[in-house]
Design a protein around this motif. Structure first.
Motif, PDB file in Angstrom:
ATOM      1  N   ALA A  15      79.624  73.662 -61.824  1.00 25.18           N
ATOM      2  CA  ALA A  15      79.268  72.276 -61.501  1.00 25.18           C
ATOM      3  C   ALA A  15      78.925  72.127 -60.020  1.00 25.18           C
ATOM      4  N   ILE A  16      79.700  72.777 -59.149  1.00 24.95           N
ATOM      5  CA  ILE A  16      79.424  72.689 -57.713  1.00 24.95           C
ATOM      6  C   ILE A  16      78.069  73.305 -57.394  1.00 24.95           C
ATOM      7  N   VAL A  17      77.790  74.473 -57.952  1.00 26.76           N
ATOM      8  CA  VAL A  17      76.500  75.130 -57.696  1.00 26.76           C
ATOM      9  C   VAL A  17      75.349  74.252 -58.173  1.00 26.76           C
ATOM     10  N   THR A  18      75.479  73.700 -59.373  1.00 25.88           N
ATOM     11  CA  THR A  18      74.418  72.861 -59.926  1.00 25.88           C
ATOM     12  C   THR A  18      74.187  71.628 -59.064  1.00 25.88           C
ATOM     13  N   GLY A  19      75.279  70.971 -58.652  1.00 28.46           N
ATOM     14  CA  GLY A  19      75.147  69.792 -57.804  1.00 28.46           C
ATOM     15  C   GLY A  19      74.492  70.103 -56.473  1.00 28.46           C
ATOM     16  N   LEU A  20      74.856  71.245 -55.880  1.00 25.92           N
ATOM     17  CA  LEU A  20      74.265  71.636 -54.607  1.00 25.92           C
ATOM     18  C   LEU A  20      72.783  71.969 -54.754  1.00 25.92           C
ATOM     19  N   CYS A  21      72.461  72.764 -55.768  1.00 26.29           N
ATOM     20  CA  CYS A  21      71.110  73.314 -55.871  1.00 26.29           C
ATOM     21  C   CYS A  21      70.111  72.350 -56.486  1.00 26.29           C
ATOM     22  N   ASP A  22      70.572  71.360 -57.219  1.00 28.59           N
ATOM     23  CA  ASP A  22      69.663  70.348 -57.747  1.00 28.59           C
ATOM     24  C   ASP A  22      69.412  69.228 -56.744  1.00 28.59           C
ATOM     25  N   GLY A  23      70.126  69.245 -55.621  1.00 32.35           N
ATOM     26  CA  GLY A  23      69.931  68.246 -54.581  1.00 32.35           C
ATOM     27  C   GLY A  23      68.915  68.713 -53.554  1.00 32.35           C
ATOM     28  N   GLU A  24      68.740  67.896 -52.529  1.00 37.89           N
ATOM     29  CA  GLU A  24      67.792  68.237 -51.467  1.00 37.89           C
ATOM     30  C   GLU A  24      68.481  69.080 -50.389  1.00 37.89           C
ATOM     31  N   GLY A  25      67.722  70.017 -49.825  1.00 36.77           N
ATOM     32  CA  GLY A  25      68.251  70.831 -48.742  1.00 36.77           C
ATOM     33  C   GLY A  25      69.442  71.663 -49.155  1.00 36.77           C
ATOM     34  N   SER A  26      69.380  72.307 -50.324  1.00 37.00           N
ATOM     35  CA  SER A  26      70.521  73.065 -50.826  1.00 37.00           C
ATOM     36  C   SER A  26      70.778  74.296 -49.971  1.00 37.00           C
ATOM     37  N   PRO A  27      72.056  74.673 -49.815  1.00 43.12           N
ATOM     38  CA  PRO A  27      72.402  75.834 -48.994  1.00 43.12           C
ATOM     39  C   PRO A  27      72.206  77.134 -49.770  1.00 43.12           C
ATOM     40  N   GLU A  28      72.335  78.242 -49.068  1.00 41.11           N
ATOM     41  CA  GLU A  28      72.465  79.530 -49.743  1.00 41.11           C
ATOM     42  C   GLU A  28      73.845  79.570 -50.389  1.00 41.11           C
ATOM     43  N   VAL A  29      73.916  80.069 -51.617  1.00 41.61           N
ATOM     44  CA  VAL A  29      75.188  80.102 -52.337  1.00 41.61           C
ATOM     45  C   VAL A  29      75.465  81.542 -52.768  1.00 41.61           C
ATOM     46  N   TYR A  30      76.675  82.010 -52.466  1.00 40.45           N
ATOM     47  CA  TYR A  30      77.087  83.367 -52.810  1.00 40.45           C
ATOM     48  C   TYR A  30      78.240  83.280 -53.808  1.00 40.45           C
ATOM     49  N   LEU A  31      78.086  83.973 -54.938  1.00 38.43           N
ATOM     50  CA  LEU A  31      79.058  83.896 -56.020  1.00 38.43           C
ATOM     51  C   LEU A  31      79.794  85.211 -56.190  1.00 38.43           C
ATOM     52  N   SER A  32      81.068  85.101 -56.571  1.00 37.76           N
ATOM     53  CA  SER A  32      81.840  86.293 -56.884  1.00 37.76           C
ATOM     54  C   SER A  32      81.420  86.833 -58.245  1.00 37.76           C
ATOM     55  N   PRO A  33      81.709  88.096 -58.522  1.00 37.36           N
ATOM     56  CA  PRO A  33      81.373  88.655 -59.835  1.00 37.36           C
ATOM     57  C   PRO A  33      82.290  88.163 -60.944  1.00 37.36           C
ATOM     58  N   ARG A  34      83.392  87.468 -60.591  1.00 36.58           N
ATOM     59  CA  ARG A  34      84.243  86.883 -61.632  1.00 36.58           C
ATOM     60  C   ARG A  34      83.445  85.803 -62.360  1.00 36.58           C
ATOM     61  N   GLY A  35      83.540  85.781 -63.672  1.00 38.40           N
ATOM     62  CA  GLY A  35      82.691  84.874 -64.440  1.00 38.40           C
ATOM     63  C   GLY A  35      81.269  85.379 -64.406  1.00 38.40           C
ATOM     64  N   ALA A  36      81.100  86.683 -64.719  1.00 46.01           N
ATOM     65  CA  ALA A  36      79.821  87.367 -64.515  1.00 46.01           C
ATOM     66  C   ALA A  36      78.667  86.702 -65.248  1.00 46.01           C
ATOM     67  N   ARG A  37      78.892  86.257 -66.467  1.00 42.03           N
ATOM     68  CA  ARG A  37      77.798  85.670 -67.246  1.00 42.03           C
ATOM     69  C   ARG A  37      77.301  84.375 -66.603  1.00 42.03           C
ATOM     70  N   THR A  38      78.238  83.519 -66.204  1.00 43.00           N
ATOM     71  CA  THR A  38      77.853  82.260 -65.563  1.00 43.00           C
ATOM     72  C   THR A  38      77.177  82.519 -64.226  1.00 43.00           C
ATOM     73  N   ALA A  39      77.740  83.449 -63.439  1.00 46.25           N
ATOM     74  CA  ALA A  39      77.165  83.763 -62.141  1.00 46.25           C
ATOM     75  C   ALA A  39      75.735  84.280 -62.288  1.00 46.25           C
ATOM     76  N   ALA A  40      75.514  85.159 -63.264  1.00 47.96           N
ATOM     77  CA  ALA A  40      74.167  85.699 -63.482  1.00 47.96           C
ATOM     78  C   ALA A  40      73.200  84.600 -63.908  1.00 47.96           C
ATOM     79  N   GLU A  41      73.663  83.703 -64.757  1.00 52.14           N
ATOM     80  CA  GLU A  41      72.817  82.595 -65.216  1.00 52.14           C
ATOM     81  C   GLU A  41      72.391  81.713 -64.046  1.00 52.14           C
ATOM     82  N   LEU A  42      73.343  81.400 -63.150  1.00 53.98           N
ATOM     83  CA  LEU A  42      73.035  80.543 -62.006  1.00 53.98           C
ATOM     84  C   LEU A  42      72.097  81.228 -61.020  1.00 53.98           C
ATOM     85  N   SER A  43      72.277  82.522 -60.824  1.00 54.29           N
ATOM     86  CA  SER A  43      71.406  83.238 -59.885  1.00 54.29           C
ATOM     87  C   SER A  43      69.983  83.339 -60.419  1.00 54.29           C
TER      88      SER A  43
END
Length: 256
Positions: A15-43
């Motif tokens: 939810a945090i990644v989606t809120g950040l990246c769907d907004g304006e001026g989104s930052p670079e986001v670095y994800l841990s490998p925990r929750g690999a499927r979700t992390a891969a989907e977001l990347s």
């Protein structure tokens, strides 16, 4: 904040990644490998999102680090992770005090507790933080709003309130099941109940009226709403809810 790291990519991390990246001026986001499927989907969905090899890499690349693993997994997930320099840590683990997390990380960097809810994905949810921080508060302000509190005992009260969310969904599911039991098609019952309470949700934005006033304004004397409220949501029912919240609050305070 230009570089944000998230350790633990579950429902809240997503939810945090989606809120950040769907907004304006989104930052670079670095994800841990925990929750690999979700992390891969977001990347794959967002250009500015990267999955790191391990949790230390998340910390090394980030200015603000969100710790969103389950409470019982924190020691394993954070073992050996070093957090130093001018980084800020956001602790979204329920029942984990800031001092507890600071000891786990063996760090003296700023640590701020927060209660982001799934609606931050739409930038529509107020996030409680403790204590107030000049970096963390604006971070959550852009995700729907922020409510800083100075004391973790007060923070725990807000944390207990979040424990009522699924009860609300179950209440709506019970209404739907009741209608189906009286011959209404399942899809029709589901659609009607959703629409009925979406309207209630919109009325909550009318902050000029208290919650009690909203209830009064939606109720006709001796009408259907008054009948259900007074025969089902009785004083005993209300006391039982308050007792359940008191017990949850006590558990939250014992855990920290």
């Amino acid at each position: 904040m230009k570089r944000v790291g998230i350790i633990g990519v579950g429902e809240i991390g997503r939810a945090i990644v989606t809120g950040l990246c769907d907004g304006e001026g989104s930052p670079e986001v670095y994800l841990s490998p925990r929750g690999a499927r979700t992390a891969a989907e977001l990347s794959e969905r967002y250009d500015g999102v990267r999955v790191c090899a391990d949790n230390q890499a998340v910390v090394d690349r980030s200015e603000l680090v969100v710790i969103a693993v389950r409470r019982q997994d924190r020691h394993e997930a954070l073992a050996g992770v070093r957090v130093d320099g001018d980084r800020v840590v956001v602790n979204v683990m329920a029942g984990v005090a800031n001092d507890d997390l600071r000891r786990t990380l063996a760090t003296d960097v700023p640590v701020v507790r927060a209660i982001p809810l799934p609606a931050v994905r739409e930038r529509r949810s107020v996030t409680v933080t403790c204590p107030s921080h000049p970096v963390v508060d604006p971070f959550f302000e852009q995700l729907g709003g922020v409510l800083p509190v100075a004391d973790e005992a007060v923070f725990d009260v807000f944390s207990a309130l979040t424990g009522t969310l699924t009860t609300h969904y179950s209440y709506l599911a019970t209404l739907t099941s009741w209608a189906v039991g009286h011959g209404i098609a399942s899809d029709d019952a589901d659609s009607y109940v959703r629409g009925l309470f979406q309207g209630v949700g919109r009325s909550l934005s009318e902050t000029t009226r208290s919650l009690s006033q909203l209830a009064n304004d939606h109720e006709t004397p001796n009408g259907s709403n008054e009948r259900i409220r007074t025969t089902w949501f009785t004083p005993a029912n209300s006391r039982a809810l308050e007792k359940a919240l008191d017990d949850l609050l006590a558990d939250l305070r014992r855990s920290r």
